[in-house]
Design an enzyme around this catalytic site. Sequence first.
Site, short mmCIF file in Angstrom:
data_model
loop_
_atom_site.label_atom_id
_atom_site.label_comp_id
_atom_site.label_asym_id
_atom_site.label_seq_id
_atom_site.Cartn_x
_atom_site.Cartn_y
_atom_site.Cartn_z
N TYR A 55 -66.78 -15.15 60.43
CA TYR A 55 -66.24 -15.19 59.08
C TYR A 55 -67.13 -14.34 58.17
O TYR A 55 -68.27 -14.72 57.85
CB TYR A 55 -66.17 -16.61 58.54
CG TYR A 55 -65.23 -17.54 59.30
CD1 TYR A 55 -64.24 -17.03 60.12
CD2 TYR A 55 -65.33 -18.92 59.19
CE1 TYR A 55 -63.37 -17.87 60.81
CE2 TYR A 55 -64.47 -19.76 59.87
CZ TYR A 55 -63.49 -19.23 60.68
OH TYR A 55 -62.64 -20.07 61.38
N SER A 207 -55.51 -24.46 59.73
CA SER A 207 -54.38 -23.94 58.95
C SER A 207 -53.24 -24.93 58.78
O SER A 207 -52.08 -24.64 59.11
CB SER A 207 -53.85 -22.65 59.58
OG SER A 207 -53.15 -21.88 58.63
N LEU A 209 -51.80 -25.54 56.12
CA LEU A 209 -50.88 -24.94 55.16
C LEU A 209 -50.24 -23.67 55.71
O LEU A 209 -49.64 -22.89 54.97
CB LEU A 209 -51.61 -24.63 53.84
CG LEU A 209 -52.25 -25.83 53.14
CD1 LEU A 209 -52.87 -25.40 51.82
CD2 LEU A 209 -51.23 -26.95 52.92
N ALA A 210 -50.36 -23.48 57.02
CA ALA A 210 -49.73 -22.34 57.70
C ALA A 210 -50.14 -21.01 57.06
O ALA A 210 -49.32 -20.13 56.81
CB ALA A 210 -48.22 -22.48 57.71
N LEU A 214 -47.39 -22.94 53.09
CA LEU A 214 -47.06 -24.27 52.58
C LEU A 214 -47.91 -24.65 51.37
O LEU A 214 -48.13 -25.81 51.09
CB LEU A 214 -47.21 -25.30 53.70
CG LEU A 214 -46.31 -25.07 54.92
CD1 LEU A 214 -46.57 -26.12 56.00
CD2 LEU A 214 -44.84 -25.08 54.51
N GLY A 216 -47.00 -23.86 48.36
CA GLY A 216 -46.10 -23.98 47.23
C GLY A 216 -45.82 -22.65 46.54
O GLY A 216 -44.93 -22.56 45.69
N LYS A 217 -46.55 -21.61 46.92
CA LYS A 217 -46.35 -20.30 46.30
C LYS A 217 -45.24 -19.50 46.98
O LYS A 217 -44.64 -18.62 46.37
CB LYS A 217 -47.65 -19.51 46.34
CG LYS A 217 -48.77 -20.12 45.51
CD LYS A 217 -50.04 -19.29 45.60
CE LYS A 217 -51.15 -19.91 44.76
NZ LYS A 217 -52.41 -19.12 44.85
#
Length: 340
Positions: A55, A207, A209-210, A214, A216-217
């Site tokens: 990272y 992940s 929120l994929a 996911l 919301g944006k």
Amino acid sequence: MEYRELGRTGVQVSPLCLGAMMFGAWGNPDHEDGIRTIHRALDAGINFIDTADVYARGESEAIVGKALQGRRDSVVLATKVHGTMHDTDPNMKGNSRRWIMQEVEHSLRRLQTDWIDLYQIHRWDPETGHDETLGALTDLQRAGKIRYFGSSTFPASQIVEAQWTAERRGHGRYVCEQPPYSILVRGVETDVLPTCERYGMGVIRWSPLAGGWLSGKWRKGAEPTSHRADRIPARYDLSLRENQEKLERAEALAQLAEQAGLSLIHLAIAFVIRHPAVTAAIIGPRTLDQLEGQLGAADVHLSDDILDAIDEIVPPGTNLNAADAGWRPPWLDERSGRRR
């Protein structure tokens, strides 16, 4: 916050694990902001932090190391090895004994610690035998430099083979697996998660929120963007049919969350940690505000009706885009691997 046992280790970890991939050049280059975010997570009851050498090529580990000064003993600290750490040296990557023994010292220095609680192999390498890798990890464990070791994004067949190799060769074994898992990326439900349950392995899934889908944006009628799109366009390019399908399902899930009185972020994370095989979900905020929006997910309980509705939108065991699986067998891209 209620804590969960990491596999059969006896170590108790929070159901939310703070992922540090976004600290540094890959996300937020402001070190002080990253440190504040880490401290807020710890103050909220998160005792589990996951990073990796690759990272921002060590920058994330360095930020985590600075943040944990004076608080190290109360944190279950995880990092990973495998990714390329040099542009030209072919041996500064992979799962060989040579590289693992060298790179663990670099990670310890960057993290400013004498030991790593969980040292994970970031990806399976078909060119390196499990005996080679597990032997090196076992020696590091016996030397006290790592406490446990795990795998990340391994196919189920290789999880099994690694367990067999450990038993046959007298090595320590992987105590957990870190797969991709979200409502939009459910392929691991088919074999990886049942395999982990069978071997008593913890599951720290990445992940939830994929990759932001996911958050919301990503809604129909909007023009969503991602700072990751340039690095992994296959997962975000809306000219691809698979990603258009993800957008359709993300919209349906956002509407379901609204009907349930939840944010889509909370729905997505709560879905992941509800699975009986999952120990913790890695949340990867780039900023303190993003962290605040994710913390409450650990307290959300999804009813069976909501889970059934999610299954209607994305059936169990389904990956809408194969690129989201996080690993692709190299032989699929080599003609010699498919033809005599």
